[in-house]
Scaffold this motif. Structure first.
Motif, short mmCIF file in Angstrom:
data_model
loop_
_atom_site.label_atom_id
_atom_site.label_comp_id
_atom_site.label_asym_id
_atom_site.label_seq_id
_atom_site.Cartn_x
_atom_site.Cartn_y
_atom_site.Cartn_z
N LYS A 6 -4.52 1.79 3.91
CA LYS A 6 -4.15 3.18 4.14
C LYS A 6 -2.63 3.35 4.24
CE LYS A 6 -8.41 4.54 6.48
NZ LYS A 6 -9.07 3.24 6.36
N THR A 7 -2.13 4.41 3.61
CA THR A 7 -0.73 4.79 3.70
C THR A 7 -0.65 6.26 4.06
OG1 THR A 7 -0.03 3.16 2.05
CG2 THR A 7 1.46 4.99 2.48
N THR A 46 1.84 2.46 7.27
CA THR A 46 0.90 1.71 6.45
C THR A 46 0.12 0.72 7.29
OG1 THR A 46 2.56 0.03 5.91
CG2 THR A 46 2.35 1.88 4.39
#
Length: 240
Positions: free
Chosen positions: A59-60, A55
């Motif tokens: 964003k992951t 992460t």
């Protein structure tokens, strides 16, 4: 992560998983979590196995296994990879990332940014320039037009694409489709000014009318088609 960032590293041991957090100069951390994780401080490489989660900011990224190098800012994830961000999402079997902005994804790739989508067996994409290159069953969908080919290059920010090899395009709303050896497609985002240029055995069908030529220019705004060179043939469908 900004290209000018310099990364430090701290190792945090959780109760159920291990995680590595790389802190950048602008205080945006990049965190890696996994069932099993090892970190080499000399090389800067963290290896992760089992339910990997990376992460940073919005964003992951998840996958089965992967690694990340804090010194080179290079990473790779494998096994049902998924990435979700504020305005984009992607799925693939393998993703290799360089400088946190340029990546290559392979294996049933699907990339979506807002309402624009890319499909293919291999996709190279730059999140800074929003340029993508797709090979193997390549398909681009943008503003109601679908473009396919052996290879498709696309600039998603400006909606511009070049397709080569066994090219097809369709726009159901305009009741138009076509084929050729090569195609270029341009359109202003959110504007009705799309233009498709087909070259090499160009063939188009619009409202039942068939047009064949060495090169064709199709304007989606006014449903018009224009031949650009060589002998052409127009077959007009009878009124139903």
């Amino acid at each position: 992560m900004n290209k000018k960032q310099r990364i430090g590293i701290s190792l945090i041991i959780g109760l159920m998983t291990l995680s590595v957090t790389a802190w950048a100069a602008n205080n945006d951390p990049l965190t890696i979590s996994a069932d099993t994780l090892s970190y080499d401080g000399n090389s800067g490489r963290a290896d992760a196995k089992g339910n990997v989660v990376i992460t940073q900011q919005d964003k992951t990224i998840t996958g089965a296994t992967g690694w990340y190098n804090t010194k080179t800012r290079e990473a790779q994830l494998e096994g049902g990879v998924s990435m979700i961000g504020t305005d984009m999402a992607m799925s693939a079997q393998t993703v290799h990332s360089v400088n946190d902005s340029h990546f290559k994804a392979t294996g049933a790739v699907h990339l979506q940014r807002q309402d624009r989508q890319i499909f293919g067996e291999s996709v190279e994409y730059n999140t800074d320039t929003e340029y993508g290159k797709v090979t193997g069953n390549a398909r681009l969908i943008a503003e109601g037009t679908t473009l396919t080919g052996n290879e498709v290059e696309g600039w998603l920010k400006e909606i511009r694409a070049i397709a080569q090899g066994n090219v097809t395009f369709t726009n159901p709303e305009r009741n138009v489709s076509g084929t050729g050896d090569r195609a270029t497609y341009t359109q202003t985002p959110n504007q009705n000014d799309g233009v498709v240029v087909l070259s090499g055995n160009a063939h188009a069908v619009q409202n039942g009318n068939v047009l064949n030529a060495p090169e064709l220019k199709i304007s989606l705004a006014d449903d018009s088609a224009e031949t650009l060179g060589g002998r052409s043939t127009l077959v007009i469908a009878p009124n139903q």
